[in-house]
Design a protein around this motif. Structure first.
Motif, PDB file in Angstrom:
ATOM      1  N   ALA A 108       0.847  -1.188   0.000  1.00  0.00           N
ATOM      2  CA  ALA A 108       0.000   0.000   0.000  1.00  0.00           C
ATOM      3  C   ALA A 108       0.881   1.235   0.000  1.00  0.00           C
ATOM      4  CB  ALA A 108      -0.928   0.008   1.214  1.00  0.00           C
ATOM      5  N   VAL A 109       0.301   2.350  -0.435  1.00  0.00           N
ATOM      6  CA  VAL A 109       1.005   3.622  -0.485  1.00  0.00           C
ATOM      7  C   VAL A 109       0.229   4.632   0.353  1.00  0.00           C
ATOM      8  CG1 VAL A 109       1.953   5.437  -1.952  1.00  0.00           C
ATOM      9  CG2 VAL A 109       1.754   3.094  -2.845  1.00  0.00           C
ATOM     10  N   ASP A 110       0.866   5.138   1.411  1.00  0.00           N
ATOM     11  CA  ASP A 110       0.310   6.258   2.179  1.00  0.00           C
ATOM     12  C   ASP A 110       0.959   7.532   1.660  1.00  0.00           C
ATOM     13  OD1 ASP A 110      -1.256   4.724   3.923  1.00  0.00           O
ATOM     14  OD2 ASP A 110       0.437   4.351   5.254  1.00  0.00           O
ATOM     15  N   THR A 126      -3.887  10.652   1.761  1.00  0.00           N
ATOM     16  CA  THR A 126      -4.671   9.555   1.187  1.00  0.00           C
ATOM     17  C   THR A 126      -3.893   8.256   1.308  1.00  0.00           C
ATOM     18  OG1 THR A 126      -6.030   8.884  -0.726  1.00  0.00           O
ATOM     19  CG2 THR A 126      -3.810   9.664  -1.198  1.00  0.00           C
ATOM     20  N   THR A 127      -4.598   7.138   1.116  1.00  0.00           N
ATOM     21  CA  THR A 127      -3.977   5.815   1.065  1.00  0.00           C
ATOM     22  C   THR A 127      -4.444   5.116  -0.196  1.00  0.00           C
ATOM     23  OG1 THR A 127      -3.820   5.603   3.464  1.00  0.00           O
ATOM     24  CG2 THR A 127      -3.792   3.568   2.207  1.00  0.00           C
ATOM     25  N   SER A 128      -3.540   4.430  -0.861  1.00  0.00           N
ATOM     26  CA  SER A 128      -3.895   3.692  -2.074  1.00  0.00           C
ATOM     27  C   SER A 128      -4.783   2.504  -1.712  1.00  0.00           C
ATOM     28  CB  SER A 128      -2.623   3.161  -2.737  1.00  0.00           C
ATOM     29  OG  SER A 128      -2.078   2.100  -1.963  1.00  0.00           O
ATOM     30  N   LEU A 131      -2.456  -2.922  -3.482  1.00  0.00           N
ATOM     31  CA  LEU A 131      -1.871  -3.060  -4.814  1.00  0.00           C
ATOM     32  C   LEU A 131      -1.078  -4.351  -4.901  1.00  0.00           C
ATOM     33  CD1 LEU A 131      -0.581   0.615  -4.988  1.00  0.00           C
ATOM     34  CD2 LEU A 131      -2.570  -0.296  -6.208  1.00  0.00           C
ATOM     35  N   TRP A 155       1.059   2.119 -10.081  1.00  0.00           N
ATOM     36  CA  TRP A 155      -0.109   2.857  -9.548  1.00  0.00           C
ATOM     37  C   TRP A 155      -0.107   4.254 -10.136  1.00  0.00           C
ATOM     38  CZ3 TRP A 155      -0.575   6.086  -4.602  1.00  0.00           C
ATOM     39  CH2 TRP A 155      -1.924   6.375  -4.327  1.00  0.00           C
ATOM     40  N   ARG A 156      -1.289   4.699 -10.571  1.00  0.00           N
ATOM     41  CA  ARG A 156      -1.449   6.079 -11.043  1.00  0.00           C
ATOM     42  C   ARG A 156      -2.308   6.823 -10.037  1.00  0.00           C
ATOM     43  NH1 ARG A 156      -2.647   6.772 -17.127  1.00  0.00           N
ATOM     44  NH2 ARG A 156      -0.372   6.885 -17.136  1.00  0.00           N
ATOM     45  N   LEU A 157      -1.750   7.875  -9.462  1.00  0.00           N
ATOM     46  CA  LEU A 157      -2.466   8.696  -8.475  1.00  0.00           C
ATOM     47  C   LEU A 157      -2.951   9.960  -9.167  1.00  0.00           C
ATOM     48  CD1 LEU A 157      -3.298   9.625  -5.608  1.00  0.00           C
ATOM     49  CD2 LEU A 157      -0.955  10.455  -5.315  1.00  0.00           C
ATOM     50  N   ALA A 170       5.429   9.795  -0.654  1.00  0.00           N
ATOM     51  CA  ALA A 170       4.682   8.542  -0.704  1.00  0.00           C
ATOM     52  C   ALA A 170       5.447   7.512   0.129  1.00  0.00           C
ATOM     53  CB  ALA A 170       4.545   8.065  -2.144  1.00  0.00           C
TER      54      ALA A 170
END
Length: 496
Positions: A108-110, A126-128, A131, A155-157, A170
């Protein structure tokens, strides 16, 4: 490969590089428990404290972390590493993350924004979703240039229109608790008092990714076949932005920019944000701002960066250089193999034929812009000695003539070179003159400079690495430096 060697490379800031003399890591706000996945598959961020708030019927139970704390990914095992293939982005645009995970597992990405936030230093934005991580192919190398431009998109944010501009980090965390970081910038064209420029060009010059004893290379170092670290003569001459940062994934000296940001946002300064490559590529118009702030070590400059800053000064935009050894090497920025602009940086240094690429050796000394220029390394922190204490910069700081501000001359230092041309100026003053001893035991000195250009622009140069940490880094804050910086910015911003 022995464990001793692996440990040697875990830091992301080997002793060969300019070390951070301030002890505290660049992100003191990263603390607490590791991000992990709970039994229901939800991501629980690292800052949640299951003991602090007993669960009620409305709050989900937070299970205990699976480990005592986050473990930093390294460049040998590459547990999780990544980079963005986009430069600074505006709200409404997207950030593309390319991430490798070994062994393959969910991650995950925070996403955090750097700021004051009641003293925390950053806020989670935000958090992804969860993934799927894959092992990306090994980095490609050509003539010591290391690139991961062939990695798949992970991942595209999409940056929502309501997000604040600023410096973001990130935080990548695997299901088994390994962590890495990716910094990125969200910018906008709206006018502000001050434009903060993050020195991503210099960050990349020092990036030794991968710090694996084999393939990594920066503009300073590379490895030989036996895993020995080689010097500048064998280092890369071109480095790629299409790769992670070494070690924990944050650039060397990134903390200097974050120190300034936390302080400036705490006191309500009106900041816009951009990267050095935005300055190079013409993505920002510096004349829209009262001042440009260079908060950290900013050593590598392209011709376009310098020309843009000189034009800004001539148009009345003030310049604030809060570090030392600024604008030392001239670099060229070029496209990636796929044609994306400004993804490769070249600096031949003293390798091969042709002229040196030191600005001062091609008859364009940095002192002509900054007012002082690089003098050398400072092996141990020394006090900054106040000079011209009756000047408005030192007003209400309590500093008296000859006062010592302990530890403020550190890392690297600048001074005035009498035989080098000065910029055109209406008035000019040196606000510190500080003796220190260099590596050879010779006595040298640091100076802090301020001049007013004919346009009315103020140009300030701290002449030391330690100025930004003195604004907001725990254990290094100095109220005199805080007030002097406020005096300067208030005058630039025309605050009463």
């Amino acid at each position: 490969m022995g464990s001793e060697q692996i440990r040697r490379w875990e830091s992301g800031a080997l002793a060969h590089a300019v070390t951070d003399p301030f002890g505290q890591g660049p992100v003191p706000w990263l603390r607490g428990n590791v991000t992990y996945f709970d039994d229901t598959g939800q991501v629980v961020p690292w800052y949640v404290d299951g003991q602090a708030h007993p669960p009620t019927s409305d709050t989900p139970r937070v299970p205990a972390p699976r480990s005592a704390g986050p473990r930093s990914a390294d460049d040998v095992r590459r547990q999780i590493k990544g980079f963005t293939s986009t430069g600074a982005v505006a709200p409404g645009e997207a950030v593309d993350f390319h991430i490798t995970v070994d062994p393959p597992q969910e991650f995950a990405v925070d996403v955090y924004r750097i700021g004051h936030y009641g003293g925390d230093g950053a806020a989670k934005i935000t958090t992804s979703p969860r993934l799927s991580g894959i092992v990306q192919p090994p980095p490609l190398t050509a003539d010591r240039t290391v690139s991961c431009h062939h990695w798949w998109l992970s991942w595209r944010l999409q940056i929502p229109s309501y997000w604040s501009i600023g410096a973001y980090v990130a935080v990548l965390t695997t299901a088994d608790g390994y962590r890495s970081h990716i910094p990125f910038t969200v910018r906008d064209k709206h006018p502000a008092d001050l434009l903060l420029l993050l020195p991503d060009v210099t960050w990349q010059a020092y990036n030794l990714y991968p710090e694996d004893g084999r393939t990594g290379a920066s503009l300073y170092h590379a490895w030989d076949e036996d895993g020995r670290l080689l010097g500048e003569a064998e280092a890369a001459t071109t480095v790629s932005f299409d790769r992670p940062y070494a070690g924990a994934g944050l650039p060397l000296h990134v903390g200097h920019a974050y120190d300034f940001i936390r302080w400036a946002e705490r006191y309500g300064y009106d900041l816009a944000y951009a990267d050095a490559r935005d300055l190079h590529g013409g993505h920002v118009d510096p004349t829209r701002y009262r001042g440009l702030v260079f908060p950290g070590h900013d050593e590598y400059w392209s011709t376009s960066m310098r020309r843009t800053v000189e034009l800004a000064r001539e148009n009345g935009t003030s310049l604030v250089f809060l570090s030392a050894n600024t604008m030392y090497w001239q670099v060229e920025l070029g496209p990636s193999p796929s044609g994306v602009p400004d993804r490769l940086m070249t600096c031949r240094k003293r390798q091969g034929p042709g002229r040196s690429v030191l600005w001062r050796e091609i008859d364009r000394p940095e002192q002509e812009v900054i007012g002082i220029q690089y003098a050398g390394h400072v092996p141990e922190p020394h006090p900054l000695i106040v000079r011209n204490a009756d000047h408005w910069l030192w007003e209400a700081t309590g500093a008296q003539e000859g006062d010592e501000i302990a530890g403020l001359v550190a890392g690297e230092a600048d001074r005035y070179f009498p035989r080098t041309p000065l910029p055109e100026h209406e008035e000019r003053i040196l606000l510190a003159h500080s003796p220190y001893t260099d590596r050879e035991g010779a006595l040298r000195h640091q100076e802090t400079s301020l001049y007013r250009a004919p346009s009315g622009a103020l140009v300030f140069a701290s002449g030391t690495f330690a100025w930004s940490p003195a604004l907001d880094r725990p254990g290094h804050v100095d109220t005199r430096v805080q007030r002097a910086t406020a005096n300067l910015l208030d005058r630039i911003c025309k605050r009463d």
